[in-house]
Design a protein around this motif. Structure first.
Motif, short mmCIF file in Angstrom:
data_model
loop_
_atom_site.label_atom_id
_atom_site.label_comp_id
_atom_site.label_asym_id
_atom_site.label_seq_id
_atom_site.Cartn_x
_atom_site.Cartn_y
_atom_site.Cartn_z
N ARG A 1 -46.78 -55.98 53.52
CA ARG A 1 -46.51 -57.39 53.23
C ARG A 1 -46.53 -57.71 51.74
NH1 ARG A 1 -46.23 -60.99 57.07
NH2 ARG A 1 -46.91 -62.63 55.63
N ARG A 2 -46.63 -56.68 50.91
CA ARG A 2 -46.72 -56.95 49.47
C ARG A 2 -45.76 -56.05 48.68
NH1 ARG A 2 -50.89 -60.07 48.00
NH2 ARG A 2 -50.79 -59.35 45.85
N ASP B 1 -46.30 -61.52 51.13
CA ASP B 1 -47.43 -62.33 50.68
C ASP B 1 -47.48 -62.57 49.17
OD1 ASP B 1 -48.31 -62.53 53.28
OD2 ASP B 1 -49.79 -60.91 53.10
N PRO C 1 -52.64 -65.02 49.10
CA PRO C 1 -51.26 -64.92 49.60
C PRO C 1 -50.51 -66.21 49.31
CG PRO C 1 -52.82 -64.14 51.25
CD PRO C 1 -53.63 -64.80 50.18
N GLN D 1 -48.59 -67.90 50.98
CA GLN D 1 -48.55 -68.85 52.09
C GLN D 1 -49.85 -69.66 52.20
OE1 GLN D 1 -48.28 -65.54 52.36
NE2 GLN D 1 -46.29 -64.99 53.25
#
Length: 434
Positions: free
Chosen positions: A135-136, A368, A413, A415
């Motif tokens: 996710r990164r 993220d 993150p 979000q």
């Protein structure tokens, strides 16, 4: 098609809190904002100068600062205009608030602001790829005369306009089936601007009913229908303040920037179109009898490429109805401006109050530590057609830079960023959010 496989090691030449890809209106403001907020910041740019649409594409005036006489874009963007004006490189065209600029002063002032903020600039460098671990994103790599180099970062901003980092990092994106057309802008010298034909249309202050030159539009339309002139739009002219240079926007081509061969062919076609159109003007209008094409833009200007598949897709209804959001980070004021790909006309939709740009349209559920800035944020056709102009792009860029700095500092993150804290930071730096 035959493929080849290459395995190589790429040197990491820097480690940063924030890495900004693209040094156009959204990118350089993002880099300045992040650095001023304490983040160690890198800016990767394909040209040897910054500024993008204005400095590489010759798109002036810089539009979108005012709505109904009230300034709706502040912060770094308005500071930039103030610095340009003090140096003799900008003039705010009241009451509409579009800004006429000297392109060369823009290059210089942007460079000064970015370097003063302490940003590391990797110029003449094209994004080639990214390393994404789940996710990164962990790094981006780019090519220049040193070879292929990489930088690592905690948070990454895609301000390439066309979503180049987004594509490289395999982040979901959307491509409009019929994106707005390309235009290849250029400079003219030797034009007589003292007559009624040209006197008022080189200043976008509202003295003429439409920003395009209607007489020259009708002339080109007649010639185009007769097969004597190429596809065109406008034309729009703008003074560059110093000397007798005029920036001109008149060419048009439906090719997509996302197809390298089509984009290159379109640029070559529009270069021919530039000289054909100027030839017609010279032959038919005394104001142009001494006109000279003194410079063409570094590349054809792009109105639309990729859009991220964001958490929230900003809609035309949102903008036209001035819908507010708890995470508004920028405002958009420019008339909705949708250019046709098959003719010289536009679809214009005017709205009374500034539209709101939510932070949620700049981020995705898929990654993220990725933030989009500028015209590539998640928006439908109508919303995109107002927020794509430079003043709004700079406001979005500043929001992206401050958001990235906050996320990098807190290990947060994107979000889960506290958007109230982000908004407070933006307002503290002079942003206008209502």
């Amino acid at each position: 098609m035959k493929n080849i496989t290459v395995t190589r090691e790429i040197p990491v030449v820097g480690n940063y809190d924030v890495v900004v890809c693209g040094g156009g209106p959204a990118g350089w403001t993002a880099a300045v904002a992040a650095a001023r907020d304490g983040a160690r910041t890198a800016l990767i740019e394909r040209f040897g100068f910054l500024g993008g649409a204005c400095t590489a594409g010759y798109v002036i005036p810089i539009s979108g600062f005012f709505k109904n006489g009230d300034r709706k874009v502040g912060g770094i963007a308005w500071e930039y205009i103030g610095r340009l004006s003090a140096a003799g490189g900008a003039q705010v065209e009241y009451p509409r608030g579009h800004v006429s600029v000297d392109i060369e002063y823009c290059k210089l002032e942007i460079e000064r602001m970015v370097t003063e903020a302490g940003v590391d600039i990797y110029s003449n460098s094209c994004i080639e790829g990214a390393v994404r671990d789940g996710r990164r994103i962990s790094s981006v790599y780019f090519v220049n005369k040193n070879g292929v180099e990489a930088v690592e970062g905690k948070c990454f901003i895609d301000a390439t306009g066309d979503g180049d980092l987004c594509a490289a990092a395999d982040i979901p994106f959307i491509v409009n089936e019929a994106p707005q057309p390309l235009s290849y802008c250029f400079e003219l010298t030797g034009v007589d601007v003292t007559t009624p034909l040209m006197r008022d249309c080189i200043h976008h202050n509202g003295k003429v009913p439409a920003s395009q030159n209607q007489v020259l539009h009708d002339f080109l339309d007649e010639k185009h229908k007769a097969g004597e002139a190429p596809l065109f739009g406008g034309p729009w002219f703008n003074t560059e303040l110093n000397g007798d240079r005029l920036a001109v926007n008149v060419t048009r081509n439906p090719a997509s920037v996302l197809d390298n061969r089509a984009y290159g062919a379109a640029e070559r076609k529009m270069r021919e179109d530039i000289f054909r159109i100027v030839e017609l003007w010279r032959e038919n209008f005394p104001e142009f009898k001494n006109a000279v094409v003194s410079s063409t833009a570094a590349n054809a200007g792009v109105r639309e490429g990729r859009h991220i598949a964001g958490i929230y897709r900003l809609t035309g209804d949102d903008v036209l109805n001035a819908v507010g959001f708890p995470d508004t980070v920028a405002l958009t004021t420019h008339v909705v401006d949708i250019h046709r790909t098959d003719g010289g006309e536009q679809r214009l939709i005017r709205f009374d109050k500034a539209g709101h740009i939510p932070y949620r349209s700049m981020i995705t559920d898929a990654c993220d530590n990725f933030i989009a800035a500028g015209r590539m944020i998640c928006a439908d056709e109508i919303a995109h057609a107002t927020l794509r102009v430079q003043a709004c792009a700079m406001a979005i860029g500043e929001a992206a830079g401050s958001a990235a700095a906050l996320c990098a500092a807190g290990g947060t993150p994107v979000q889960r960023l506290d958007t109230a804290a982000l908004r407070a930071e933006l307002v503290r730096h002079g942003a206008v959010l209502e």
